[in-house]
Design a protein around this motif. Sequence first.
Motif, mmCIF file in Angstrom:
data_model
loop_
_atom_site.group_PDB
_atom_site.id
_atom_site.type_symbol
_atom_site.label_atom_id
_atom_site.label_comp_id
_atom_site.label_asym_id
_atom_site.label_seq_id
_atom_site.Cartn_x
_atom_site.Cartn_y
_atom_site.Cartn_z
ATOM 1 N N ASP A 86 1.209 -5.930 -4.929
ATOM 2 C CA ASP A 86 2.482 -5.223 -4.990
ATOM 3 C C ASP A 86 2.625 -4.233 -3.843
ATOM 4 O O ASP A 86 1.655 -3.876 -3.181
ATOM 5 N N SER A 87 3.846 -3.854 -3.592
ATOM 6 C CA SER A 87 4.153 -2.767 -2.662
ATOM 7 C C SER A 87 5.212 -1.922 -3.357
ATOM 8 O O SER A 87 5.612 -2.228 -4.474
ATOM 9 N N TYR A 124 7.964 -4.724 3.221
ATOM 10 C CA TYR A 124 7.528 -5.295 1.944
ATOM 11 C C TYR A 124 6.756 -6.599 2.145
ATOM 12 O O TYR A 124 5.689 -6.811 1.577
ATOM 13 N N LEU A 140 2.745 -6.829 1.327
ATOM 14 C CA LEU A 140 2.331 -7.729 0.252
ATOM 15 C C LEU A 140 1.294 -8.733 0.760
ATOM 16 O O LEU A 140 0.264 -8.967 0.131
#
Lengths: 97, 350
Positions: free
Chosen positions: B120-121, B238, B242
């Motif tokens: 996740d980010s 993102y 990720l």
Amino acid sequence: MEIKKTALAGTLESSDVQVMLSQGTNGIQFDLDSDVAKQYGTAIKATVTSVLNAYGIDNADVKIVDKGALDMVIKARTIAAVQRALDIVDEPNWEVL
Amino acid sequence: MSEQIQDIHLRNRMQRKQWQDFLVDRGIEVFADQEIDVIDDTIGLFDENGQLVGTGSIAGDVIKYIAVCNQGAEAGSRFNTVVSELVSRLAQQGVFHIMVFTKPQYTTSFEHVGFTKLADSDQGVLLEKGDPNIQKYLAAIPKKDPDEKIAGIVMNANPFTLGHRYLVETAAKENDWVYVFVVNQDASLFKTEERVALVQAGTKDLENVIVVNGGSYMVSYATFPAYFISSPDAVVDYQTTLDARLFKYWIAEDLHIQTRYLGSEPYSHTTDLYNQALQRELPPEVAVKIIPRKELGSGDAISATSVRQALSDGDINKIENRVPITTYQFIVSHQEELEARIQKGNENGD
């Protein structure tokens, strides 16, 4: 019996269970997702195991997402998944049913 | 339960508008071509009045654009219905491994229907469900002694050039073992299996190099769906974050990779941003080593792009001094087919 092909049966809706069977090498391995895993985890696994045993399956990866299914639903979904995994959808195993 | 699942045809203008309005109301506002064009199937859940109350789409083994209205329904039940239908449809097509990229706040909803979080980010999260999962993928890769020096390289190798070879060779000299992951993406001019074979052929003499297909876990980060992120700057951040975390917490962790080797990136801005993200995310557990690009002299760095350019110009002589003999032979013997692929315009990636 060896599972050759991954198969899925059931849905993710309330009171149902989704069973995915795929080829395994190390006995019957469970991956169980259920809100009632604590209370019924062992019972769910026992039901699935007994169906697999009835078909003579010793090795399988079993992924279960339970949404509060009753025992007979779990059994029915597992049978459907097994028949698909073994490619015997047209030949119901009456002894198991 | 009189709610019904129906197909939504995005080419149909009215259906598309209804679908898009529904998503916009639920905070999904990005409908870029690269997100929409890859969609194979879109379903809608309609209530007894024919009102759209849920939707979801399939793009390869990825499910996306999932949104539901929970008004007048038990919490989560429509979400489960939509995901369930998507999972069953994929199973019917023989796809049992599914990935989802979504906003972090929906992690639990997906975990409730059997998904596992991979990375996740702040902006997005990646989850997977089904078989084969990442544990099975990793289990199939040969393991080395964690006390040895182990390095990893991820490359598209489209196709494998002397620049790639130089990078692998450098890592092979400095380490006991080198894993070379070939990005799995068939949008490239050279197909995944061809690229893997060319990397294998081009590194055959290096006994400590292990060539691995990147599978579902080393794809081009640019293909990570980002339909739920409105700001373009945030998208690259993102996607790269990720990708870096997926590599760090699963791949490097399991295979005991201590160093990731990268080629310097003088040409592509996005690849440069990617390299920056890796330098930010991987250490201290995984060191990042940037190796300057091999040049042909006169400041002409060898790149797969220049090889593809030469191929598309029909200038095959230009290729010979840029690629190993194995890649050159492949290109010469498949020249017509490759040119036909270029004609079809499916060139992509590096």
